[in-house]
Write an enzyme that holds these catalytic residues in place. Structure first.
Site, PDB file in Angstrom:
ATOM      1  N   THR A 120       0.801  -1.324   0.007  1.00 26.99           N
ATOM      2  CA  THR A 120       0.012   0.072   0.161  1.00 26.99           C
ATOM      3  C   THR A 120       1.018   1.245  -0.063  1.00 26.99           C
ATOM      4  O   THR A 120       2.033   1.336   0.376  1.00 26.99           O
ATOM      5  CB  THR A 120      -1.103  -0.050   1.310  1.00 26.99           C
ATOM      6  OG1 THR A 120      -1.615   1.282   1.460  1.00 26.99           O
ATOM      7  CG2 THR A 120      -0.164  -0.122   2.576  1.00 26.99           C
ATOM      8  N   TYR A 170      -1.309  -0.654  10.459  1.00 24.51           N
ATOM      9  CA  TYR A 170      -1.566  -1.105   9.009  1.00 24.51           C
ATOM     10  C   TYR A 170      -0.483  -1.248   8.049  1.00 24.51           C
ATOM     11  O   TYR A 170       0.010  -1.998   7.617  1.00 24.51           O
ATOM     12  CB  TYR A 170      -2.786  -0.611   8.590  1.00 24.51           C
ATOM     13  CG  TYR A 170      -3.062  -1.118   6.971  1.00 24.51           C
ATOM     14  CD1 TYR A 170      -3.615  -2.202   6.649  1.00 24.51           C
ATOM     15  CD2 TYR A 170      -2.904  -0.074   6.016  1.00 24.51           C
ATOM     16  CE1 TYR A 170      -3.555  -2.558   5.227  1.00 24.51           C
ATOM     17  CE2 TYR A 170      -3.371  -0.299   4.737  1.00 24.51           C
ATOM     18  CZ  TYR A 170      -3.514  -1.526   4.214  1.00 24.51           C
ATOM     19  OH  TYR A 170      -3.596  -1.822   3.095  1.00 24.51           O
TER      20      TYR A 170
HETATM   21  N1  LIG Z   1      -8.664  -1.399  -0.976  1.00 21.36           N
HETATM   22  C1  LIG Z   1      -7.615  -0.778  -0.979  1.00 21.36           C
HETATM   23  O1  LIG Z   1      -7.647   0.913  -1.340  1.00 21.36           O
HETATM   24  C2  LIG Z   1      -6.138  -1.192  -0.705  1.00 21.36           C
HETATM   25  C3  LIG Z   1      -5.132  -0.317  -0.860  1.00 21.36           C
HETATM   26  C4  LIG Z   1      -3.734  -0.712  -0.549  1.00 21.36           C
HETATM   27  C5  LIG Z   1      -3.712  -1.872  -0.198  1.00 21.36           C
HETATM   28  N2  LIG Z   1      -4.830  -2.893  -0.246  1.00 21.36           N
HETATM   29  C6  LIG Z   1      -4.429  -4.439   0.029  1.00 21.36           C
HETATM   30  O2  LIG Z   1      -4.918  -5.058  -0.834  1.00 21.36           O
HETATM   31  C7  LIG Z   1      -5.453  -6.471  -0.129  1.00 21.36           C
HETATM   32  C8  LIG Z   1      -7.045  -6.539  -0.459  1.00 21.36           C
HETATM   33  O3  LIG Z   1      -7.614  -5.445  -0.148  1.00 21.36           O
HETATM   34  P1  LIG Z   1      -9.066  -5.336  -0.444  1.00 21.36           P
HETATM   35  O4  LIG Z   1      -9.536  -4.021  -0.631  1.00 21.36           O
HETATM   36  O5  LIG Z   1      -9.611  -6.255  -1.602  1.00 21.36           O
HETATM   37  O6  LIG Z   1      -9.805  -5.886   1.009  1.00 21.36           O
HETATM   38  P2  LIG Z   1     -11.089  -6.954   0.947  1.00 21.36           P
HETATM   39  O7  LIG Z   1     -11.217  -7.107   2.647  1.00 21.36           O
HETATM   40  O8  LIG Z   1     -12.266  -6.955   0.373  1.00 21.36           O
HETATM   41  O9  LIG Z   1     -10.185  -8.396   0.852  1.00 21.36           O
HETATM   42  C9  LIG Z   1      -9.382  -9.005   1.687  1.00 21.36           C
HETATM   43  C10 LIG Z   1      -9.759 -10.630   1.429  1.00 21.36           C
HETATM   44  O10 LIG Z   1      -8.962 -11.361   2.217  1.00 21.36           O
HETATM   45  C11 LIG Z   1      -9.769 -12.407   3.211  1.00 21.36           C
HETATM   46  N3  LIG Z   1      -8.988 -12.640   4.273  1.00 21.36           N
HETATM   47  C12 LIG Z   1      -8.614 -11.546   5.318  1.00 21.36           C
HETATM   48  N4  LIG Z   1      -7.883 -12.264   6.211  1.00 21.36           N
HETATM   49  C13 LIG Z   1      -7.600 -13.644   5.667  1.00 21.36           C
HETATM   50  C14 LIG Z   1      -6.734 -14.756   6.343  1.00 21.36           C
HETATM   51  N5  LIG Z   1      -6.059 -14.604   7.265  1.00 21.36           N
HETATM   52  N6  LIG Z   1      -6.907 -15.799   5.549  1.00 21.36           N
HETATM   53  C15 LIG Z   1      -7.740 -15.942   4.469  1.00 21.36           C
HETATM   54  N7  LIG Z   1      -8.454 -14.817   3.886  1.00 21.36           N
HETATM   55  C16 LIG Z   1      -8.425 -13.787   4.538  1.00 21.36           C
HETATM   56  C17 LIG Z   1     -11.021 -11.648   3.347  1.00 21.36           C
HETATM   57  O11 LIG Z   1     -12.170 -12.502   3.522  1.00 21.36           O
HETATM   58  C18 LIG Z   1     -11.362 -10.917   1.733  1.00 21.36           C
HETATM   59  O12 LIG Z   1     -11.852 -11.713   1.024  1.00 21.36           O
HETATM   60  C19 LIG Z   1      -5.044  -6.324   1.253  1.00 21.36           C
HETATM   61  O13 LIG Z   1      -4.167  -6.924   1.518  1.00 21.36           O
HETATM   62  C20 LIG Z   1      -4.747  -4.588   1.388  1.00 21.36           C
HETATM   63  O14 LIG Z   1      -4.202  -4.554   2.413  1.00 21.36           O
HETATM   64  C21 LIG Z   1      -5.989  -2.478  -0.665  1.00 21.36           C
HETATM   65  O1  LIG Z   2     -16.307  10.276   3.817  1.00 14.71           O
HETATM   66  C1  LIG Z   2     -15.056  10.621   3.526  1.00 14.71           C
HETATM   67  C2  LIG Z   2     -14.135   9.561   3.323  1.00 14.71           C
HETATM   68  C3  LIG Z   2     -12.971  10.099   2.765  1.00 14.71           C
HETATM   69  N1  LIG Z   2     -12.735  11.416   2.730  1.00 14.71           N
HETATM   70  C4  LIG Z   2     -11.383  11.788   2.191  1.00 14.71           C
HETATM   71  O2  LIG Z   2     -10.874  11.250   1.205  1.00 14.71           O
HETATM   72  C5  LIG Z   2      -9.452  11.025   1.059  1.00 14.71           C
HETATM   73  C6  LIG Z   2      -9.462   9.663   0.618  1.00 14.71           C
HETATM   74  O3  LIG Z   2      -9.605   8.736   1.939  1.00 14.71           O
HETATM   75  P1  LIG Z   2      -9.844   7.318   2.001  1.00 14.71           P
HETATM   76  O4  LIG Z   2     -10.295   6.729   3.313  1.00 14.71           O
HETATM   77  O5  LIG Z   2     -10.864   6.915   0.832  1.00 14.71           O
HETATM   78  O6  LIG Z   2      -8.449   6.547   1.547  1.00 14.71           O
HETATM   79  P2  LIG Z   2      -7.094   6.929   2.239  1.00 14.71           P
HETATM   80  O7  LIG Z   2      -6.432   8.133   1.323  1.00 14.71           O
HETATM   81  O8  LIG Z   2      -7.148   7.258   3.658  1.00 14.71           O
HETATM   82  O9  LIG Z   2      -6.296   5.624   1.988  1.00 14.71           O
HETATM   83  C7  LIG Z   2      -6.175   4.734   2.943  1.00 14.71           C
HETATM   84  O10 LIG Z   2      -6.933   3.762   2.817  1.00 14.71           O
HETATM   85  C8  LIG Z   2      -7.195   3.193   1.688  1.00 14.71           C
HETATM   86  C9  LIG Z   2      -8.432   2.440   1.740  1.00 14.71           C
HETATM   87  O11 LIG Z   2      -9.441   3.255   2.259  1.00 14.71           O
HETATM   88  C10 LIG Z   2      -5.949   2.475   1.105  1.00 14.71           C
HETATM   89  O12 LIG Z   2      -5.764   1.269   2.267  1.00 14.71           O
HETATM   90  C11 LIG Z   2      -4.956   3.301   1.179  1.00 14.71           C
HETATM   91  O13 LIG Z   2      -3.697   2.542   0.888  1.00 14.71           O
HETATM   92  C12 LIG Z   2      -4.625   3.962   2.822  1.00 14.71           C
HETATM   93  O14 LIG Z   2      -3.611   4.861   2.707  1.00 14.71           O
HETATM   94  C13 LIG Z   2      -8.945  11.588   2.370  1.00 14.71           C
HETATM   95  O15 LIG Z   2      -8.532  12.672   2.418  1.00 14.71           O
HETATM   96  C14 LIG Z   2     -10.311  11.410   3.361  1.00 14.71           C
HETATM   97  O16 LIG Z   2     -10.208  12.581   4.498  1.00 14.71           O
HETATM   98  C15 LIG Z   2     -13.835  12.530   3.060  1.00 14.71           C
HETATM   99  O17 LIG Z   2     -13.454  13.448   2.904  1.00 14.71           O
HETATM  100  N2  LIG Z   2     -14.587  11.786   3.305  1.00 14.71           N
END
Ligand SMILES: NC(=O)c1ccc[n+]([C@@H]2O[C@H](COP(=O)([O-])OP(=O)(O)OC[C@H]3O[C@@H](n4cnc5c(N)ncnc54)[C@H](O)[C@@H]3O)[C@@H](O)[C@H]2O)c1
Ligand SMILES: O=c1ccn([C@@H]2O[C@H](COP(=O)(O)OP(=O)(O)O[C@H]3O[C@H](CO)[C@H](O)[C@H](O)[C@H]3O)[C@@H](O)[C@H]2O)c(=O)[nH]1
Length: 337
Positions: free
Chosen positions: A117, A141
């Protein structure tokens, strides 16, 4: 040759499984369904329900399938939760990855793609942020992801594994055909909240901070469409199969949009108005986070298709409309690749 996808029933994992299945790859998924949905997997993709850090389960899956590569999504993803429960986050993000790597090394699985991330950077000194920027995570995290990155690097050096660590910026949008999307209840992502407001599920959206030294006073983010991100995983796999060296890559487009611009894009594409309230800054928020994308564009054969913010918002909205009708019993879910 099968790809093991952990967390494949989650938001990003399910889009990647779909992309891999559509490209004709054999895929198996391990997911404990803590936040994922088995219905979001394409028909015919085997799902093992359990912990991706359970070495017995992993051995069983590997005994049944000829696993050639691992894409590791499974983990806990909510930044504020990690502040309240750091040990839970270190266990589910770091220890799970450690056990998975242990089995991978024992079974000679030598290609690994890891979901990291932009949160590993903390407050960047320069924007766009290059991969070699200092890493100073502001939350357990982010720290748990950085620790896993370091462990993966050490394991790769010691045992000859090849890896790609992908540092995602702000992931948004949904499958362009609205087959799958972000379904997490209580998700905190900006675009998700905005489309919930546009579909009438929320009375308003709060904009956290309008007094930042940015052009319109709100924070700036680099949104990447989840389908383009899923294709980046497939490209990373191809890169490793072609003998590419282990590397760490930012996943974004290198273009920042402000929170207010993002909310406006949802208003425009939905044609629906909803209340926007200016609220105080959210603690821990980074002002501007935009990826330097030179490395990913140079190393991978990756051609993003959905870089336009309105397209991302339109896909998120179409999915949210469908999800809303499904949850109210008007539709049933089916995914076919
Ligand atoms: N969504 C974002 O913006 C974002 C940003 C940066 C990194 N990531 C990373 O991407 C990956 C996926 O995130 P996502 O947004 O799809 O979240 P998500 O919660 O939708 O997906 C995570 C999945 O992993 C499964 N899981 C969690 N712990 C587990 C375990 N111990 N064993 C087996 N399954 C498990 C959950 O059931 C889920 O299906 C994560 O590692 C997250 O940290 C997400
Ligand atoms: O209701 C809301 C939600 C978000 N924001 C603003 O929107 C921007 C983006 O916020 P997000 O919560 O969507 O995401 P972040 O930039 O905080 O990102 C963090 O959370 C993400 C998932 O939500 C990813 O995991 C990412 O890697 C991690 O840095 C921030 O300025 C936040 O303050 C608002 O103003 N109102």
């Amino acid at each position: 040759m099968t790809v093991l996808v952990t967390g494949g029933a989650g938001y990003i994992g399910s889009h990647t499984v779909l992309a891999l299945a559509e490209a004709g790859e054999d895929v198996v998924v391990i997911d404990d369904l803590s936040t994922g949905f088995s219905a979001y997997l394409p028909e015919g993709v085997p799902l093992f329900i359990g912990d991706a850090g359970d070495e017995n389960l992993l051995e069983g899956v590997i005994a049944q399938h000829d696993i050639e590569s691992i894409i590791h999504f499974a983990g806990s993803v909510v930044v504020p939760d990690s502040m309240r429960d750091p040990l839970g986050y270190y266990r589910n993000n770091f220890t799970t990855a450690r056990n998975l790597l242990n089995v991978a090394v024992k079974r000679g699985i030598s290609r690994f793609i890891f979901s990291s991330t932009a949160a590993v950077y903390g407050n960047p000194d320069q924007v766009p942020v290059p991969e070699h920027a200092p890493t100073r995570p502001l939350s357990p995290y982010g720290s748990s992801k950085l620790m896993t990155e370091i462990m993966l690097h050490d394991v790769a050096c010691a045992y000859g594994m090849q890896y790609v660590t992908l540092r995602y910026f702000n992931v948004a949008g949904a499958d362009p055909q609205a087959r799958i999307g972000l379904a997490t209840v209580g998700a905190t992502h900006l675009l998700k909240i905005a489309v919930e407001a546009a579909t009438g599920q929320r009375a308003k959206i709060d904009v956290f901070g309008t007094d930042y030294p940015t052009p319109d006073g709100s924070c700036i983010r680099d949104f990447i469409h989840v389908t383009d991100l899923s294709q980046a995983h497939h490209s990373a796999l191809a890169y490793l199969r072609n003998g590419g060296a282990s590397t760490t890559l930012n996943c974004g487009y290198g273009r920042g949009y402000s929170v207010l611009e993002t909310v406006d894009a949802v208003r425009r594409v939905s044609g629906r108005s909803f209340a926007v309230q200016y609220a105080p800054r959210r603690p821990g928020d980074i002002m501007t986070m935009v990826a330097d994308t030179g490395r990913i564009r140079g190393l991978l054969d990756w051609r993003p298709q959905y870089e336009d913010l309105e397209t991302i918002a339109a896909h998120a909205l179409a999915w949210e409309d469908k999800l809303f009708r499904e949850r109210h019993g008007e539709l049933r879910h089916a995914v076919s690749a």
